[in-house]
Enzyme design. Structure first.
Site, mmCIF file in Angstrom:
data_model
loop_
_atom_site.group_PDB
_atom_site.id
_atom_site.type_symbol
_atom_site.label_atom_id
_atom_site.label_comp_id
_atom_site.label_asym_id
_atom_site.label_seq_id
_atom_site.Cartn_x
_atom_site.Cartn_y
_atom_site.Cartn_z
ATOM 1 N N TYR A 3 1.445 -2.679 1.166
ATOM 2 C CA TYR A 3 0.075 -2.055 0.515
ATOM 3 C C TYR A 3 -1.003 -2.576 1.333
ATOM 4 O O TYR A 3 -2.021 -2.319 1.781
ATOM 5 C CB TYR A 3 0.156 -2.212 -0.949
ATOM 6 C CG TYR A 3 -1.289 -2.160 -1.504
ATOM 7 C CD1 TYR A 3 -2.021 -1.049 -1.401
ATOM 8 C CD2 TYR A 3 -1.949 -3.086 -2.113
ATOM 9 C CE1 TYR A 3 -3.237 -0.990 -2.113
ATOM 10 C CE2 TYR A 3 -3.299 -3.207 -2.622
ATOM 11 C CZ TYR A 3 -4.001 -1.983 -2.520
ATOM 12 O OH TYR A 3 -5.209 -2.170 -3.035
ATOM 13 N N THR A 43 -9.713 -4.221 -0.880
ATOM 14 C CA THR A 43 -9.148 -5.140 -1.905
ATOM 15 C C THR A 43 -9.309 -6.632 -1.512
ATOM 16 O O THR A 43 -9.112 -6.772 -0.259
ATOM 17 C CB THR A 43 -7.758 -4.691 -2.198
ATOM 18 O OG1 THR A 43 -6.903 -5.609 -3.136
ATOM 19 C CG2 THR A 43 -6.872 -4.549 -1.019
ATOM 20 N N ASP A 44 -9.196 -7.358 -2.580
ATOM 21 C CA ASP A 44 -9.163 -8.907 -2.144
ATOM 22 C C ASP A 44 -7.621 -9.253 -1.605
ATOM 23 O O ASP A 44 -7.315 -10.346 -1.031
ATOM 24 C CB ASP A 44 -9.221 -9.975 -3.390
ATOM 25 C CG ASP A 44 -8.191 -9.500 -4.327
ATOM 26 O OD1 ASP A 44 -7.611 -8.932 -4.497
ATOM 27 O OD2 ASP A 44 -8.256 -10.444 -5.516
ATOM 28 N N GLU A 45 -6.635 -8.235 -1.640
ATOM 29 C CA GLU A 45 -5.393 -8.544 -1.270
ATOM 30 C C GLU A 45 -5.180 -8.796 0.273
ATOM 31 O O GLU A 45 -4.200 -9.229 0.812
ATOM 32 C CB GLU A 45 -4.385 -7.551 -1.872
ATOM 33 C CG GLU A 45 -4.290 -7.520 -3.308
ATOM 34 C CD GLU A 45 -3.141 -6.900 -4.020
ATOM 35 O OE1 GLU A 45 -2.018 -6.718 -3.073
ATOM 36 O OE2 GLU A 45 -2.858 -6.816 -5.088
ATOM 37 N N LYS A 68 -3.986 -1.519 3.682
ATOM 38 C CA LYS A 68 -5.610 -1.813 3.412
ATOM 39 C C LYS A 68 -6.275 -2.443 4.670
ATOM 40 O O LYS A 68 -7.548 -2.132 4.915
ATOM 41 C CB LYS A 68 -5.695 -2.215 2.089
ATOM 42 C CG LYS A 68 -5.440 -1.318 1.035
ATOM 43 C CD LYS A 68 -5.945 -0.234 0.569
ATOM 44 C CE LYS A 68 -7.269 -0.445 0.188
ATOM 45 N NZ LYS A 68 -8.060 0.916 -0.253
HETATM 46 P P1 NAD Z 1 -5.024 5.031 -8.325
HETATM 47 O O1 NAD Z 1 -3.729 4.813 -7.786
HETATM 48 O O2 NAD Z 1 -5.441 4.905 -9.697
HETATM 49 O O3 NAD Z 1 -5.895 6.195 -7.714
HETATM 50 C C1 NAD Z 1 -5.727 6.581 -6.378
HETATM 51 C C2 NAD Z 1 -6.427 7.902 -6.216
HETATM 52 O O4 NAD Z 1 -6.361 8.552 -5.026
HETATM 53 C C3 NAD Z 1 -5.504 9.150 -6.883
HETATM 54 O O5 NAD Z 1 -6.365 9.883 -7.958
HETATM 55 C C4 NAD Z 1 -4.624 9.930 -5.938
HETATM 56 O O6 NAD Z 1 -4.284 11.124 -6.432
HETATM 57 C C5 NAD Z 1 -5.745 9.739 -4.922
HETATM 58 N N1 NAD Z 1 -4.831 9.994 -3.513
HETATM 59 C C6 NAD Z 1 -3.836 9.310 -3.176
HETATM 60 N N2 NAD Z 1 -3.479 9.833 -1.767
HETATM 61 C C7 NAD Z 1 -4.570 10.516 -1.469
HETATM 62 C C8 NAD Z 1 -4.710 11.251 -0.421
HETATM 63 N N3 NAD Z 1 -3.623 11.399 0.744
HETATM 64 N N4 NAD Z 1 -5.637 12.194 -0.318
HETATM 65 C C9 NAD Z 1 -6.440 12.231 -1.429
HETATM 66 N N5 NAD Z 1 -6.465 11.735 -2.327
HETATM 67 C C10 NAD Z 1 -5.311 10.839 -2.591
HETATM 68 O O7 NAD Z 1 -5.931 3.762 -7.645
HETATM 69 P P2 NAD Z 1 -7.119 2.893 -8.118
HETATM 70 O O8 NAD Z 1 -6.385 1.478 -8.845
HETATM 71 O O9 NAD Z 1 -8.024 3.565 -8.762
HETATM 72 O O10 NAD Z 1 -7.753 2.188 -6.802
HETATM 73 C C11 NAD Z 1 -8.823 2.994 -5.977
HETATM 74 C C12 NAD Z 1 -8.919 2.133 -4.767
HETATM 75 O O11 NAD Z 1 -9.358 0.802 -5.127
HETATM 76 C C13 NAD Z 1 -8.081 1.797 -3.854
HETATM 77 O O12 NAD Z 1 -8.405 1.913 -2.596
HETATM 78 C C14 NAD Z 1 -7.395 0.648 -3.809
HETATM 79 O O13 NAD Z 1 -6.765 0.001 -3.032
HETATM 80 C C15 NAD Z 1 -8.731 -0.128 -4.541
HETATM 81 N N6 NAD Z 1 -8.846 -1.227 -5.456
HETATM 82 C C16 NAD Z 1 -7.851 -1.326 -6.550
HETATM 83 C C17 NAD Z 1 -8.040 -2.252 -7.475
HETATM 84 C C18 NAD Z 1 -7.350 -2.306 -8.807
HETATM 85 O O14 NAD Z 1 -7.109 -3.284 -9.421
HETATM 86 N N7 NAD Z 1 -6.872 -1.097 -9.117
HETATM 87 C C19 NAD Z 1 -8.706 -3.399 -6.911
HETATM 88 C C20 NAD Z 1 -9.416 -3.411 -5.684
HETATM 89 C C21 NAD Z 1 -9.416 -2.666 -4.814
HETATM 90 O O1 DAU Z 2 -6.309 -7.480 -6.357
HETATM 91 C C1 DAU Z 2 -6.405 -6.309 -6.312
HETATM 92 C C2 DAU Z 2 -5.187 -5.389 -6.294
HETATM 93 O O2 DAU Z 2 -4.797 -5.435 -7.917
HETATM 94 C C3 DAU Z 2 -5.290 -4.274 -5.974
HETATM 95 O O3 DAU Z 2 -5.730 -3.808 -4.587
HETATM 96 C C4 DAU Z 2 -4.186 -3.143 -6.316
HETATM 97 O O4 DAU Z 2 -4.421 -1.919 -6.111
HETATM 98 C C5 DAU Z 2 -3.719 -3.283 -7.621
HETATM 99 O O5 DAU Z 2 -2.529 -2.635 -7.887
HETATM 100 C C6 DAU Z 2 -3.650 -4.792 -8.168
HETATM 101 O O6 DAU Z 2 -2.436 -5.542 -7.264
HETATM 102 P P1 DAU Z 2 -1.683 -6.589 -8.203
HETATM 103 O O7 DAU Z 2 -0.048 -6.332 -7.530
HETATM 104 O O8 DAU Z 2 -2.237 -7.743 -8.507
HETATM 105 O O9 DAU Z 2 -1.512 -5.662 -9.794
HETATM 106 P P2 DAU Z 2 -0.424 -5.413 -10.648
HETATM 107 O O10 DAU Z 2 -0.712 -5.102 -11.714
HETATM 108 O O11 DAU Z 2 0.979 -4.524 -10.085
HETATM 109 O O12 DAU Z 2 0.427 -6.680 -10.861
HETATM 110 C C7 DAU Z 2 -0.567 -7.899 -11.525
HETATM 111 C C8 DAU Z 2 0.199 -9.289 -11.530
HETATM 112 O O13 DAU Z 2 1.220 -8.936 -12.402
HETATM 113 C C9 DAU Z 2 1.231 -9.624 -10.144
HETATM 114 O O14 DAU Z 2 1.173 -10.849 -9.995
HETATM 115 C C10 DAU Z 2 2.454 -8.991 -10.409
HETATM 116 C C11 DAU Z 2 2.644 -9.132 -11.806
HETATM 117 N N1 DAU Z 2 3.365 -7.905 -12.686
HETATM 118 C C12 DAU Z 2 3.055 -6.684 -12.615
HETATM 119 C C13 DAU Z 2 3.830 -5.724 -12.962
HETATM 120 C C14 DAU Z 2 3.394 -4.301 -12.945
HETATM 121 C C15 DAU Z 2 4.460 -8.377 -13.578
HETATM 122 O O15 DAU Z 2 4.714 -9.570 -13.692
HETATM 123 N N2 DAU Z 2 5.112 -7.589 -14.488
HETATM 124 C C16 DAU Z 2 4.873 -5.967 -14.048
HETATM 125 O O16 DAU Z 2 5.384 -5.376 -14.778
#
Ligand code: NAD
Ligand code: DAU
Length: 336
Positions: free
Chosen positions: A150, A125-127, A154
């Site tokens: 988190y 992730t970019d985080e 990562k």
């Molecule tokens: P998500 O939370 O929707 O899904 C995570 C999945 O992993 C679920 O199906 C869960 O059951 C499975 N999981 C969790 N713990 C596990 C374990 N111990 N063993 C096997 N499976 C397990 O997550 P997402 O948003 O789909 O993110 C997927 C990946 O992409 C993550 O690695 C996250 O860090 C990365 N990522 C997410 C975003 C975003 O915006 N959502 C952006 C950049 C990177």
């Molecule tokens: O940048 C990539 C990341 O993006 C991934 O690595 C993470 O898995 C994914 O969860 C996401 O992280 P963020 O913390 O940026 O996403 P989130 O949707 O939780 O929040 C987006 C922004 O909105 C953040 O600045 C927090 C804010 N927010 C979020 C929620 C859930 C609110 O203001 N209110 C809310 O209820």
């Protein structure tokens, strides 16, 4: 024919990736290895469950024997999506994040070595880069500066991947993407939470002043990027993916209200997230140059389609919000 182990394939991005690859690549067998945590949902893949090139294995990436058993099914390649992914949960309790994101990656890397995996992709992730000021972009050379439990977990996993690549010569690539949106995203993240609340005329909680900036990318653009990194990425390299679409949370909230025809009175300002990162923005020119990838989905088009998906899939959201989907697992698997 490659046999690809996709971890976390029942989550948001993993399920979109599995569906995308089954539809576009006739040569790859997919084993979806997922623990079905609260974020994993079998309903995300009901349409492909009987696909001849798809197998689901319930397993935990922190469990060495379960991972080895899955690898023993002839796995040649690994794409590691599985993670604890929600920042707010990591602030409540970092334990599951360290276990799954760090130890789980170590277990998977050991198994990848043992089973002679040809290509390993770590979906990061970019985080991990921390927070930007008003200007500038994250490049692959930006120093790691994770600010939440988190992102720290990562970043630790990324360092392990680089160490295994360097020490053991494992062919490994790391991808770092910005904020994804699209269908099947768990309604704890900003866009699906706000869309589902607004569709039900409920308030939406904006953290702090709402001026934090995120760089939004459609999940399918991210999936195409991960696929390109898997096929063409150079071992030991990091590839950033982003949508070139910076939006302040409050401006995004106003856009959602407008698209849904809802009043501003549904905005509820709440306490800020602890240690809240102010701004993320990605420079993805390396992925464009080396992988021939580029984000394709215009934000307003993708957002409108996403809103319509949540409108049409109100039952999917309701099952999550009232936890019916957990009962489904109990019935299928006799407990979680
Ligand atoms: P998500 O939370 O929707 O899904 C995570 C999945 O992993 C679920 O199906 C869960 O059951 C499975 N999981 C969790 N713990 C596990 C374990 N111990 N063993 C096997 N499976 C397990 O997550 P997402 O948003 O789909 O993110 C997927 C990946 O992409 C993550 O690695 C996250 O860090 C990365 N990522 C997410 C975003 C975003 O915006 N959502 C952006 C950049 C990177
Ligand atoms: O940048 C990539 C990341 O993006 C991934 O690595 C993470 O898995 C994914 O969860 C996401 O992280 P963020 O913390 O940026 O996403 P989130 O949707 O939780 O929040 C987006 C922004 O909105 C953040 O600045 C927090 C804010 N927010 C979020 C929620 C859930 C609110 O203001 N209110 C809310 O209820």
């Amino acid at each position: 024919m490659p046999t690809l182990l996709v971890t976390g394939g029942c989550g948001f991005i993993g399920s979109n990736f599995v569906r995308h690859l089954l539809a576009t690549d006739p040569a790859t067998q997919i084993i979806n290895f997922d623990a079905l945590t609260y974020a994993g949902n079998l309903a995300n893949l009901t349409d492909v469950v009987k696909h001849p090139r798809y197998t689901f294995v319930r397993g935990d990436v922190t469990d060495r024997e379960q991972v080895r058993a899955a690898m023993g099914r002839g796995v040649t390649d690994v794409i590691h999506f599985a993670a604890e992914s929600h920042v707010d949960r990591s602030i409540q309790d970092s334990g599951p994040f360290l276990k799954t994101n760090v130890i789980g990656t170590q277990v998977l890397l050991d198994a990848a070595r043992e089973f002679g995996v040809k290509r390993y992709v770590q979906v990061s992730t970019d985080e991990v880069y921390g927070s930007l000021g008003d200007t500038g972009l994250f490049t692959e050379h930006t120093p790691l500066h994770p600010n939440s439990p988190y992102s720290a977990s990562k970043a630790a996993a990324d360092l392990l991947v680089q160490a295994y690549q360097h020490t053991f010569g494992l062919h490994a690539v790391i991808t770092r993407c910005s904020n994804n949106y699209g269908p099947y995203q768990f309604p704890e993240k900003l866009i699906p939470l706000f869309v589902s609340n607004l569709l039900a005329d409920q308030q939406v909680p904006v953290y702090g002043d709402g001026m934090q900036v995120r760089d939004w990318i459609h999940v399918l653009d991210h999936c195409r990027g991960v696929e390109a990194a898997w096929r063409k990425g150079r071992s030991g390299e990091v590839y950033n993916f982003g949508g070139r679409c910076e939006k302040a949370n409050l401006h995004l909230t106003h856009l959602l209200l407008e698209l849904l025809g809802k009043p501003k009175s549904l905005i509820k300002y709440v306490a800020d997230r602890l240690g809240h990162d102010r701004r993320y923005a990605i420079d993805c020119t390396k992925a464009e140059r080396e992988l021939g990838w580029a984000p394709q989905v215009p934000f307003e088009t993708g957002l409108r389609e996403t809103i319509e998906w949540y409108r049409a899939n109100a039952a999917w959201v309701a099952a999550i919000k009232n936890k019916d989907y957990l009962a489904y697992y109990e019935k299928q698997y006799g407990g979680r």
